[in-house]
Design a protein around this motif. Structure first.
Motif, PDB file in Angstrom:
ATOM      1  N   VAL A  58       0.857  -1.193   0.000  1.00 24.75           N
ATOM      2  CA  VAL A  58       0.000   0.000   0.000  1.00 24.75           C
ATOM      3  C   VAL A  58       0.888   1.236   0.000  1.00 24.75           C
ATOM      4  O   VAL A  58       1.730   1.403   0.884  1.00 24.75           O
ATOM      5  CB  VAL A  58      -0.898   0.031   1.251  1.00 24.75           C
ATOM      6  N   GLN A  59       0.738   2.060  -0.988  1.00 26.89           N
ATOM      7  CA  GLN A  59       1.473   3.325  -1.045  1.00 26.89           C
ATOM      8  C   GLN A  59       0.450   4.441  -1.248  1.00 26.89           C
ATOM      9  O   GLN A  59      -0.015   4.658  -2.353  1.00 26.89           O
ATOM     10  CB  GLN A  59       2.481   3.310  -2.194  1.00 26.89           C
TER      11      GLN A  59
ATOM     12  N   ASP B 103       5.947  -2.604  -9.679  1.00 26.20           N
ATOM     13  CA  ASP B 103       6.425  -1.261 -10.031  1.00 26.20           C
ATOM     14  C   ASP B 103       7.831  -1.294 -10.621  1.00 26.20           C
ATOM     15  O   ASP B 103       8.135  -0.574 -11.571  1.00 26.20           O
ATOM     16  CB  ASP B 103       6.376  -0.356  -8.792  1.00 26.20           C
TER      17      ASP B 103
ATOM     18  N   HIS C 154      -7.749   1.282  -3.707  1.00 24.34           N
ATOM     19  CA  HIS C 154      -8.394   2.149  -4.680  1.00 24.34           C
ATOM     20  C   HIS C 154      -9.911   2.126  -4.496  1.00 24.34           C
ATOM     21  O   HIS C 154     -10.572   3.164  -4.487  1.00 24.34           O
ATOM     22  CB  HIS C 154      -8.016   1.720  -6.094  1.00 24.34           C
TER      23      HIS C 154
ATOM     24  N   ARG D 246      -3.502  -2.968  -3.953  1.00 23.78           N
ATOM     25  CA  ARG D 246      -3.706  -1.708  -4.659  1.00 23.78           C
ATOM     26  C   ARG D 246      -5.156  -1.560  -5.135  1.00 23.78           C
ATOM     27  O   ARG D 246      -5.763  -0.500  -4.988  1.00 23.78           O
ATOM     28  CB  ARG D 246      -2.732  -1.615  -5.831  1.00 23.78           C
TER      29      ARG D 246
END
Lengths: 407, 233, 972, 86
Positions: free
Chosen positions: B10-11, C600, B185, B181
């Motif tokens: 989680v960012q 990423d 969201h 993610r």
């Protein structure tokens, strides 16, 4: 121009005490078999027993989609013949079956899916059936409504295009075949329920109905989703079938906007525009056996979510009506068509899952041949029940079979 | 070369104000501009153990009792224990560092299997109502209680820790780590209308420490009935 | 048009303007107007043209029961403008017209009805066959109402909620509100839904007396206030119920108001008990031209005036069959409407008070009379009234005809809940004979018309619903029941469907232009059940969802078949009860997918991602999809692959080994500590469903991997196949807990040696073994020496949170050895060269373990384990008629066939699973499944590729693997 | 229809949280003496009962347990006992 309005499939016939053949189920397969028995084999002493009214079951609750791009060479020729029969039957029956051969687009969402589809395409081309792969750009040009943006759950990589497929008005097929069969003298008994099948020394002898006993040497069960339970109950033959509900729905009518049958395995959804202008859509099944033909809240929402992704213009369109029918699924997604094994004179035609509509005419024709002569035509041999104990599943779906029906 | 750090899936797109390093986890204690709630806090770094045994009653993890009925939770000291089924419970170290994993074979460290999120504050339960049909506000259950089921379409373990006035309250939620993610969201999207913002671990600790030690719920009558009548599990 | 701005019943705010664009002009409405009422206020009378005959259509009801006022609004087709709230700046267009709604060039179609009897399209246009494609195009263009662009994108926010309730009340009229209040007394969670933007139902607009102090509308507002003040009642207004499913699952959608965060939202409510208090709509009256603009139902005319402040016309005729019609006539007269005549179908039974009211106002009243024809081309100008038997006729000029045959209950929610409806001779309604469990009905729906009785029935239903939730309400329910019984019961209804006419232009279904005559034709053609007639004539299948013909069709059919004694059978109602946007059903529609911990980093490194199952994975690392550089770098240097999606599990407990023996085909007792065992799982047909490796951690404690696609089902699978055994073992899914890095290539060891805190020498860590160690003294890893790509290769499993760090450490260490990423496609080619299979690619539904040449994995001597698949393998072992997996080389080394091509001679003999140009071997190689009789080495294969134009590609079966047949490179 | 299933751990839930696991056919037969017919019968054949059947379900989106229930295939409603009235 229209003359008088006469009963389409004749006046109500009297139930006789004896017929040369009894067909249980007044759906597409039953009507088609009766029609061809009478027309091509001169057998017109035939009764169709229908518990409700003709076309009540799967015949009136199907995708109405027709195509011949099946996966295996055992299936393709049968579906091809069925596809070729629509215009012929329209003429023969003098009834407009409204065949709209708009073509089928089967969306592919990855390189791997394109490769899997290539097997279908090659099989079709090998059999002289038009089918080819399109990349996303070609697809978009052909059907501008499709969203080829990479930002959806299952981005669209391309499609399998099958131009000769399309949509046929399913109700018209029911009524047309009924009209045709009745013209050759077939007795269509509606509101007549078969309650027992009688055998003696391994041979069929008769059928009980709620209106009385019928003597007959031949019985065909082609009662769609009700077949497997009926065959088990009346004859003790168990089948590798799960009876599931499959739902479909239509939107409000629109001016022409979608020009092909569009379907996606990943999204479990197809969509096509009917001649009335409605977008008809549906696809996968509720994965538990039941006979309710009830729709679910879950499903219509799922369908909306799927369409929002790949046909996003439809977000501005309203769903109007949803319904459900029965699909009798086999583990290999291919039907069971068999006869004289283990009971002489007993024939069955079931397990069509969601392919029952597209195949009905050709199947009825071959099955008529089978029932008239007693010998299984080559075309139907692969569909024998015994393939399961030989571990020779048909491979109509590439997916692996596991213990339940939704895998 | 850079110091070796762990990374949460989680960012948040928010300015971390205070960060602490804990067992190589950079833990955000506070974000700037956290607002007045509702809040969402990433607790993925919190140690989580899986304990499975045929005779679960013989275990006393960290000296604590395991609730006896599936769906029941006990939040004692700094640890939340959720009873999952007849043979399994989850042990979440919410408010303090976890000791070493006990040596008995029934234990597995599953800290990294799931993402753990806390969603609490005003209207927190209204946000949840947009994402799940699970009854997180069931008046017949005492907090904390556990529901295992779909949240934003994904199988989750959801614990209602607190039920306040209206839709105020708070819950903990885990789902498979890979979905982090997508899940974050979905939650932020659902919470936008209520002013949902990411907050740091401090905000969570302040809220949760007020709830720890409250008597756990053992009443789940409908479930109890089923357990005693079913032989198959 | 002048608004009646002072009425206390208004739901508009005349002081606030709203405007819309129609035909290039700006029309002014006010806050609270619907699009249609705003247009009506501006003198618009023709809103649309009908589907088939292009007949002009006007405002008929106000609740969207037909497509009469469907228009195009902001590029959205088929918007029911009569109940769509007006928002500033709306762009409104008429639809299904050539020209405009008023002047439609297609209007001549109305004269062609003789060419279009019921089911005409089945009997025409197919002779000659060449006509049909042309005709079909015309049919398509003529059909469909609204128009939408293929690139249309819906604006606004569409969302969803899942409220829970003990009691869900459908309908916010007096009965529904009373029910909600009664149910809420027990403290239960109550949800109240109403389709209109306000509570009040049929009391809302009526000024008749409720009691001596208040009018009905005042009572409605009083109840609404009480409901809204009750904290455990949750009210959803402007929320139409669309579905009712068993176990009381209700779906609905709410239209957002100006201050809401959503345009529309989908509701799914699971309730313990349900009260249906939906009230009634009006049953349309059938007569010639019964849908001309200027003809409307009683409620429509009344509410236009009372709710929207619009007097519906100047000079009116009423042809009605119930007291609401009389009440409306008197009230509208008082508001300024001139009334030429009120004709009532009923010979008797009218409320004497209402008759007196008409007399007082000198309104002519005809008992037992009915409208039989409306005149006027675009709008009604004159009406012919006749006696019921058609023996006498009179004509009246008018610009408004208020027509209604009677009332019909809104039973949609009940039929969806599986209630069986039966025709009730007293009320003339289809009423439920058997209510589903925990379902109650109240209000006008049951035939009640008396205000107090409506409320009493609501209270009783609410209390009974609370009882369903476990509350003892017996005493208060008994009281409520007594109270209800003391009040007037259900009122007698009318049965007449049609005026005495032939019915050529009497429309039973407005949406589909189905006439009385069409129905008779269908019956004559043998379609004798309403359901079949519906299919044959399309009646009731249009946007109005059967609201107009729903009641009349079965009545008509039974009337027409009176000689057979057929009872009216209602047609099936299907969800959604109200047409609902796909955007609304879709709601938030979040894309939930899995990303690996290295997502990423790989994106940054130029990864081209693809969705694979639940994951997004990097398939390529350049735009060269042949992956030449990625592949050669693995063969020559060292490559790095993110394999985190592999399924990973721990199994422990006393019976763990037994469980493994059940699902794996190999002898799992032979798994040695420190070693890696490769094995496969089959299904009960012997088909391979999964392969992976197993590592023994301790006694009855194993770590195993599965393919990416199977990870989600593995726990379920193992438990399923042991479900009868009562074994004591436990599974932990660690798929997401551990990331996996595959480091492969001749330099792999050198790279890893720089960072691993262990001895990597071949003797210390040989091929096919398992070790645990740390990287840079910090990151614990589980390492396996495997060789899927055919090179020296390590698979490192580590905590997901350490994966980015681990990746960067290895990348950095590998720089001097030319390390670079490779993706799933490069791996695919590398393993192809090695003939390592990928399930689902080299296998399908029909492929069993033996077909794939993996028979060596099968341990045949463990019958006690009852291994899944073993029986089938034994039974098919000697079957010569199966496919076999073979390796082939192309005769033209530069030209691999495309995957999925088929292998043929006279028939299809197999297919190509995977084939690629091998840069390593400078050959084109592939794997195929072929008939066993073709599987011998050296056999020539003819490959039929798509678009091959008759030209076949030639290949020859060769030994496998193609690359490094001795397997030396993996073991170096 | 909105099928609900009672999970022994989680209580009554929406049917779509579960996976249907087939008719209850009893334990796996011993391998000895199995014929292709008898094995096929165990693996593939179903009763397709129009009425109440005992069947397996897995709470796949919840606790993951496998368990059996009785359900009426004509109404899609779970029933307490196999003999329960239709």
């Amino acid at each position: 121009m229209f003359g008088r309005f006469k009963p389409l499939w004749g006046k109500k016939p009297q139930l006789k005490s004896s017929y040369d053949a009894v067909i249980i189920g007044g759906g597409l397969h039953g009507l088609a078999t009766a029609y061809f028995l009478a027309k091509e084999h001169g057998m017109n002493n035939i009764a169709i027993l229908e518990k409700r009214y003709i076309g009540f079951g799967g015949a009136g609750r199907n995708t109405a989609i027709v195509r011949a791009n099946q996966r295996t060479q055992e299936n393709v020729p049968l579906y091809k013949e069925a596809l070729d029969l629509w215009p012929i039957l329209t003429k023969e029956l003098d009834y407009n079956l409204m065949f709209n051969n708009c073509g089928n687009l089967n969306l592919m969402h990855s390189e791997a899916a394109m490769n899997t589809a290539r097997m279908n395409v090659c099989t079709a081309q090998f059999h002289g059936i038009k089918s080819h792969l399109l990349d996303a750009k070609q697809l978009k040009e052909l059907e501008p409504a499709i969203n080829i943006s990479p930002d959806i759950t299952y981005p669209i990589h391309g499609a399998m295009f099958h131009p000769p497929g399309g949509v046929v008005r399913h109700d018209a097929v029911v009524w047309g075949l009924a009209k045709g069969a009745a013209r050759y003298g077939v007795h269509i008994h509606q509101q007549t329920e078969a309650t027992a099948i009688h055998t003696k020394n391994g041979k069929i002898t008769g059928v009980d109905t709620n209106r009385g006993r019928i003597h007959t040497p031949r019985v065909l069960v082609s009662a769609g989703g009700y077949s497997a339970g009926m065959i088990n109950k009346m004859l003790g033959i168990r089948l590798p079938i799960s009876v599931l509900t499959i739902q479909a729905m239509v939107t409000q009518p629109l001016k022409p906007v979608l020009n092909h049958v569009v379907s996606s395995g990943m999204y479990h959804a197809y969509a096509n525009q009917t001649l009335k202008g409605e977008i008809a859509t549906g696809a996968h099944m509720d994965p538990w056996p039941n006979y309710t033909t009830l729709t679910t809240a879950h499903y219509i929402k799922h369908q909306a979510e799927a369409l929002s992704d790949f046909l996003p213009f439809l977000r501005g369109v309203k769903f109007m009506r949803t319904w459900a029918g029965l699909a009798d699924m086999t583990p290999d997604m291919a039907p069971i068509i068999d006869g004289n094994d283990p009971i002489d004179g007993f024939y069955m035609n079931c397990g069509w899952g969601y392919f029952g509509f597209k195949s009905c005419t050709a199947t009825g024709r071959y099955l008529a041949k089978f029932m008239a002569g007693g010998q299984c035509p080559d075309m139907l041999k692969p569909f024998t029940l015994r393939r399961y104990e030989k571990h020779r599943l048909m491979g109509e779906t590439a997916a692996l079979v596991s213990y339940s029906a939704d895998n | 070369m850079k110091e070796i750090q762990r990374q949460s899936p989680v960012q948040f797109k928010a300015d971390a104000q205070k960060i602490a390093m804990r067992d190589n986890w950079p833990v955000v204690l506070e974000y700037s501009n956290e607002g007045r709630g509702p809040f969402v806090v990433d607790l993925t770094h919190k140690a989580k153990w899986d304990l499975q045994d045929k005779n679960l009653a013989t275990h006393k993890p960290l000296g604590l009792d395991i609730p006896t009925l599936p769906g029941a939770c006990a939040f004692q000291k700094s640890v939340l224990i959720n009873r999952l089924n007849r043979t399994q419970c989850a042990i979440w170290h919410l408010l303090a560092d976890a000791p070493a994993l006990p040596g008995e074979p029934g234990y597995t460290d599953v800290t990294e299997s799931t993402v753990l999120l806390a969603l609490f504050g005003p209207n927190a339960l209204a946000i949840a109502e947009k994402l799940t049909a699970l009854d997180l506000m069931d008046p017949q259950k005492q907090t904390p209680f556990l529901l295992q089921g779909p949240f934003s379409h994904l199988p989750c373990q959801v614990v209602t820790l607190e039920r306040g006035h209206g839709f105020d309250g708070g819950l903990l939620l885990t789902c498979s780590r890979g979905y982090a993610r997508s899940m974050v969201h979905a939650i932020l999207d659902a919470g936008a209308e209520f002013g949902l913002r990411p907050a740091g671990e401090q905000r969570f600790s302040a809220w949760a420490s007020g709830l720890s030690g409250k008597p756990g719920s053992a009443q789940a009558p409908s479930v109890m009935h089923l357990v005693t009548t079913r032989e198959n599990l | 048009m002048n608004r009646l701005t002072k009425l206390p019943t208004l739901r508009i705010d005349p002081s606030e303007n709203r405007s819309l664009q129609y035909k290039g002009q700006t029309y002014q409405g006010v806050a609270g107007d619907t699009v249609a009422t705003a247009l009506y206020a501006n003198g618009v009378r023709v809103f649309a043209r009908s589907l088939k005959y292009h007949r002009p259509r006007g405002l008929y009801s106000l609740d969207g029961e037909c497509s009469n006022t469907c228009m195009q609004v902001d590029d959205i087709p088929n918007v029911r403008t009569e109940n769509t709230l007006l928002k500033n700046g709306m762009q409104v267009k008429d639809q299904n017209v050539k020209g405009s709604a008023e002047f439609d060039w297609m209007g001549f179609m109305d004269k062609l009805d003789c060419l279009m009897p019921a089911g005409f399209y089945y009997r025409t246009m197919h002779k000659p066959a060449s006509l049909w494609p042309i005709a079909m195009k015309q049919v398509r263009n003529a059909a469909g109402l609204g128009k939408i662009a293929p690139d249309f994108r819906m604006k606004g926010d569409y969302t969803e909620i899942y409220p829970r309730a003990a009691v869900c009340v459908i309908g916010g009229g007096a009965a529904g509100m009373t029910a909600a209040l009664a149910a809420a007394e027990s403290g239960l969670r109550v949800v109240l839904l109403d389709a209109r933007p306000w509570l009040g139902g049929c009391f809302d607009y009526r000024v008749s007396a409720y009691d001596q102090e208040k009018a009905l509308y005042q009572r409605a507002r009083e109840l609404a206030k009480a409901v809204e003040a009750t904290p455990n009642i949750r009210v959803f207004k402007h929320t139409a119920v669309v579905g009712v499913y068993n176990n009381n699952l209700i779906t609905a959608f709410q239209v957002g108001g100006e201050s809401d965060s959503f345009n529309e939202r989908y509701l799914e409510i699971r309730a313990t008990s349900v009260v249906v208090a939906t009230g009634c709509i009006e049953r349309p009256l059938l007569f010639e031209n019964n849908e001309r603009p200027g003809i409307m139902q009683v409620g429509c005319a009344h509410r236009l005036a009372r709710t929207y402040g619009l007097l519906p016309g100047n000079q009116a005729v009423f042809s009605i069959g119930h007291d609401l019609g009389l009440e409306a006539a008197a009230d509208l007269f008082d508001l300024g409407l001139q009334i030429a005549c009120v004709a009532d179908i009923r010979a008797d039974g009218q409320d004497p008070q209402l008759l007196l009211a008409l007399t007082k106002r000198n309104i002519p009243f005809l008992r037992g009379w009915v409208a039989c024809e409306a005149h006027g081309s675009r709008q009604v100008e004159k009406v012919t009234l006749s006696t019921i038997d058609g023996s006498a006729k009179r004509q009246f000029g008018c610009d408004l005809l208020v027509a209604s045959a009677g009332l019909t209950p809104i039973t949609g929610p009940l039929t969806l809940a599986q209630a069986k409806l039966k025709y009730d001779m007293h009320t003339g309604y289809f009423l439920p004979v058997d209510l589903p469990a925990k379902t109650h009905i109240a209000g006008r729906l049951t035939g009640l018309q008396h205000a107090l009785a409506i409320e009493a029935s609501g209270r009783l239903a609410g209390l009974n619903a609370a009882a369903d939730c476990g509350f003892d309400t017996a005493k208060s329910a008994a009281e409520a029941g007594q109270q209800l019984n003391a009040l007037p019961g259900p009122e007698r209804g009318t049965r007449l469907v049609s005026a005495p006419v032939k019915g050529r232009k009497s429309f039973i279904c407005f949406d589909e232009d189905t006439t009385l005559k069409n129905i008779k034709q269908a019956i004559e053609m043998g379609f004798d059940v309403p359901e079949l007639i519906k299919r044959f004539t399309s009646a009731g299948t249009g946007p109005g969802q059967g609201g107009i013909p729903g009641h009349n069709l079965p009545l008509l059919v039974s009337e027409y078949q009176a000689r057979t004694g057929a009872k009216p059978i209602p047609t099936t109602v299907r969800p959604p009860l109200v047409p609902t946007f796909i955007a609304t059903y879709a709601g938030a529609n979040h894309d939930m997918c899995k990303r690996t911990p290295l997502h990423d980093l790989q994106k940054k490194a130029g990864g081209v991602f693809r969705r694979m199952g639940v994951w997004r994975r990097a398939r390529y690392f350049s735009e060269d999809f042949s992956c030449r550089e990625e592949i050669l770098n693995v063969r020559n240097n060292v490559g790095l692959l993110d394999a985190s999606t592999l399924g990973k599990f721990r199994i422990h407990g006393p019976d763990a080994l037994k469980a493994l023996q059940r699902v794996y085909v190999s002898n799992m007792a032979k798994v040695a500590e420190g070693r890696v065992k490769y094995s496969a799982m089959c299904n009960d047909d012997g088909c391979v469903i999964d392969d992976g490796v197993v590592v023994k951690l301790a006694e009855n404690d194993y770590y195993f991997t599965t393919s990416t696609g199977r990870a989600g089902e593995t726990v379920e699978w193992i438990r399923f196949h042991t479900r009868y055994d009562g074994w004591d073992f436990h599974l932990v899914n660690l798929t997401d807990a551990m990331g996996v890095i595959n480091i492969s290539g001749p330099n792999a060891c050198k790279v890893l040696a720089k960072v691993a805190d262990t001895d990597l020498a071949n003797e210390a860590f040989p091929f096919s073994s398992y070790r645990e160690f740390t990287i840079r003294k910090k990151i614990p890893v589980r390492a396996m020496r495997l060789g899927f790509v055919g090179e020296l290769s390590y698979e490192l499993h580590a905590d997901a949170s350490y994966m980015p760090a681990l990746w960067q450490i290895i990348e950095e260490a590998g720089q001097e050895f030319g390390i670079r990423n490779f993706g799933v496609e490069a791996q695919n080619v590398l393993r192809l060269e090695k003939c390592h299979i990928i399930l689902g690619q080299e296998s399908e539904q029909r492929t069993n373990l033996l077909d794939l040449g993996l028979g060596f994995l099968w341990h045949r001597n463990k019958p006690d384990a009852k291994t899944v698949g073993a029986v089938a393998l034994r039974q098919t072992e000697k079957d010569p008629g199966r496919f076999r997996l073979v390796g082939f080389k192309m005769e033209d080394p530069q030209r691999p066939p495309r995957d999925g091509s088929i292998i043929v001679d006279q028939r299809i003999r197999g297919y190509v699973c995977t084939a690629r140009k091998s840069f390593t071997l400078n050959e084109s190689v592939g794997l195929a499944l072929v008939d066993a009789e073709l599987a011998a080495l050296g056999t020539r294969l003819e490959i039929f590729e798509d678009e091959c134009n008759g030209k076949r590609l030639d290949a020859r079966i060769v030994p496998m693997p193609f690359y490094d047949p001795q397997g030396e490179r993996m073991k170096m | 229809m909105a099928l609900t299933i009672s999970c022994p751990n989680c209580g009554k839930r929406n049917g779509y949280e579960f996976r249907y696991g087939g008719e209850d056919k009893g334990p796996r037969p011993a391998e000895e003496g199995l014929t292709p017919q008898s094995w096929c019968d165990y693996v593939h054949m179903n009763n397709c009962v129009a009425g109440i059947q005992k069947e397996w379900w897995c709470h796949k989106n919840g606790c993951g347990a496998w368990f059996t229930i009785f359900r009426n295939t004509l109404t899609n409603l779970e029933v307490e006992e196999p003999e329960a009235k239709l």
